[in-house]
Design an enzyme around this catalytic site. Structure first.
Site, PDB file in Angstrom:
ATOM      1  N   ARG A  49      19.006 -11.173  32.734  1.00  0.00           N
ATOM      2  CA  ARG A  49      19.820 -12.385  32.795  1.00  0.00           C
ATOM      3  C   ARG A  49      20.998 -12.280  31.832  1.00  0.00           C
ATOM      4  O   ARG A  49      20.879 -11.721  30.744  1.00  0.00           O
ATOM      5  CB  ARG A  49      18.984 -13.599  32.411  1.00  0.00           C
ATOM      6  CG  ARG A  49      17.822 -13.901  33.340  1.00  0.00           C
ATOM      7  CD  ARG A  49      17.099 -15.146  32.879  1.00  0.00           C
ATOM      8  NE  ARG A  49      15.959 -15.452  33.743  1.00  0.00           N
ATOM      9  CZ  ARG A  49      15.195 -16.529  33.581  1.00  0.00           C
ATOM     10  NH1 ARG A  49      15.449 -17.373  32.589  1.00  0.00           N
ATOM     11  NH2 ARG A  49      14.180 -16.746  34.401  1.00  0.00           N
ATOM     12  N   ASP A  51      23.805 -15.246  30.340  1.00  0.00           N
ATOM     13  CA  ASP A  51      24.043 -16.681  30.362  1.00  0.00           C
ATOM     14  C   ASP A  51      25.431 -17.014  30.901  1.00  0.00           C
ATOM     15  O   ASP A  51      26.274 -16.126  31.083  1.00  0.00           O
ATOM     16  CB  ASP A  51      23.901 -17.254  28.953  1.00  0.00           C
ATOM     17  CG  ASP A  51      22.460 -17.228  28.462  1.00  0.00           C
ATOM     18  OD1 ASP A  51      21.554 -17.234  29.310  1.00  0.00           O
ATOM     19  OD2 ASP A  51      22.259 -17.201  27.228  1.00  0.00           O
ATOM     20  N   TYR A 109      24.208  -4.609  23.951  1.00  0.00           N
ATOM     21  CA  TYR A 109      25.166  -5.698  24.083  1.00  0.00           C
ATOM     22  C   TYR A 109      26.261  -5.522  23.038  1.00  0.00           C
ATOM     23  O   TYR A 109      26.014  -5.039  21.925  1.00  0.00           O
ATOM     24  CB  TYR A 109      24.501  -7.050  23.882  1.00  0.00           C
ATOM     25  CG  TYR A 109      23.712  -7.552  25.074  1.00  0.00           C
ATOM     26  CD1 TYR A 109      24.325  -8.311  26.068  1.00  0.00           C
ATOM     27  CD2 TYR A 109      22.365  -7.272  25.195  1.00  0.00           C
ATOM     28  CE1 TYR A 109      23.599  -8.782  27.154  1.00  0.00           C
ATOM     29  CE2 TYR A 109      21.630  -7.735  26.286  1.00  0.00           C
ATOM     30  CZ  TYR A 109      22.256  -8.492  27.253  1.00  0.00           C
ATOM     31  OH  TYR A 109      21.539  -8.948  28.326  1.00  0.00           O
ATOM     32  N   ARG A 196      23.648 -13.100  20.142  1.00  0.00           N
ATOM     33  CA  ARG A 196      24.599 -14.105  19.677  1.00  0.00           C
ATOM     34  C   ARG A 196      24.202 -14.659  18.314  1.00  0.00           C
ATOM     35  O   ARG A 196      25.058 -14.976  17.477  1.00  0.00           O
ATOM     36  CB  ARG A 196      24.726 -15.221  20.713  1.00  0.00           C
ATOM     37  CG  ARG A 196      25.462 -14.775  21.974  1.00  0.00           C
ATOM     38  CD  ARG A 196      25.232 -15.722  23.141  1.00  0.00           C
ATOM     39  NE  ARG A 196      25.650 -17.081  22.829  1.00  0.00           N
ATOM     40  CZ  ARG A 196      25.413 -18.121  23.629  1.00  0.00           C
ATOM     41  NH1 ARG A 196      24.758 -17.944  24.779  1.00  0.00           N
ATOM     42  NH2 ARG A 196      25.828 -19.330  23.302  1.00  0.00           N
TER      43      ARG A 196
END
Length: 265
Positions: A49, A51, A109, A196
């Site tokens: 996933r 966001d 990421y 994040r």
């Protein structure tokens, strides 16, 4: 046959990867494009996933279908049915047992911060504008404390319940590329909003709100309040993927570096 596709997308216009009832998603858009091309229903599974507002420089999905289009032509054929902010760059026939999510052994990421007094209007949906200077050296020193197999409960948001908050981070770094501060984290898996939150914690270290040496204490506390904030989604990218047991994907260099230069990505 089982077909894997390699794609990238700008997530600005989408409510994440996963199909939703009342919002447009990348998964829905890609599924509809393939179904329209092949004239049959397909179920497209993704590596994970992302966001709403999150981007992907490298993303892998797979689907089972009857397809007579050669694999070297399939990306162009799918792209003719896709909007301009999603692009398929490769396709390959993979074993029936291949699953884009479960066959992936490692993900990376990247988070981009754009520091400075004047924001770049062309980067506001692709990076986090931060109007103050940052000590990138302190951020890099702090990043090293995240590496290893640890409990990362302090840097995750509450979301889907998980059996364990322990994960293994292989690499974590902060550096400067062009006008951006770049944070990169690779791991065997991620908790909800983990990158994040790590990025927000490194931002706090770069602000001088706590020394880099405080990171072990923060992680040991397992207390979300001890770490930095969860930074906004637009600065986050899925950037590298590893499929160790899938030779068919090797030609697509899923671990290839990508560069950020100037004011555009």
């Amino acid at each position: 046959m089982n077909i894997a596709i390699i794609l990238s997308y700008d997530g600005t216009a989408y409510h994440g990867w996963q199909t939703q009832r009342n919002a447009i998603s990348v998964q829905q858009t890609v599924t509809e494009a393939i179904a329209a091309l092949l004239g049959q229903e397909v179920s497209v599974s993704g590596v994970g996933r992302t966001d709403a507002g999150v981007h992907a420089r490298r993303y892998v999905a797979n689907f089972h279908a009857d397809c007579t289009i050669p694999m070297d032509r399939l990306p162009l054929a799918i792209n003719s049915h896709l909007p301009m902010d999603i692009a398929v760059s490769g396709a390959a026939v993979v074993p029936d047992s291949f699953d884009a999510r479960f066959s992936c052994t490692r993900k990376e990421y990247t988070y981009l911060i754009c520091p400075g007094k004047i924001r770049d209007p062309f980067a506001v949906s692709r990076s986090y504008f931060y109007p103050y200077p940052l000590d990138v050296g302190a951020m890099q020193r702090a990043a090293q404390y995240f590496i290893g197999r640890q409990d990362f409960a302090a840097v995750r948001s509450m979301g889907t319940p998980v059996k364990s908050t322990v994960r293994e981070i292989f690499t974590c770094s902060a550096d400067t590329v062009g006008s951006y501060v770049r944070i990169r984290v690779s791991a065997d898996g991620f908790l909800y909003n983990m990158v994040r939150a790590i990025s927000g914690t490194l931002l706090y270290a770069g602000q001088g709100k706590f020394p880099p040496e405080d990171i072990p204490r923060i992680l040991a506390s397992c207390d979300r309040e001890q770490a930095g904030p969860t930074l906004p989604p637009q600065g986050l990218y899925m950037s590298r993927l590893w499929y160790d047991d899938t030779p068919a994907l090797e030609p697509f260099q899923l671990t290839r570096e990508w560069n950020v230069s100037g004011g555009l990505l």
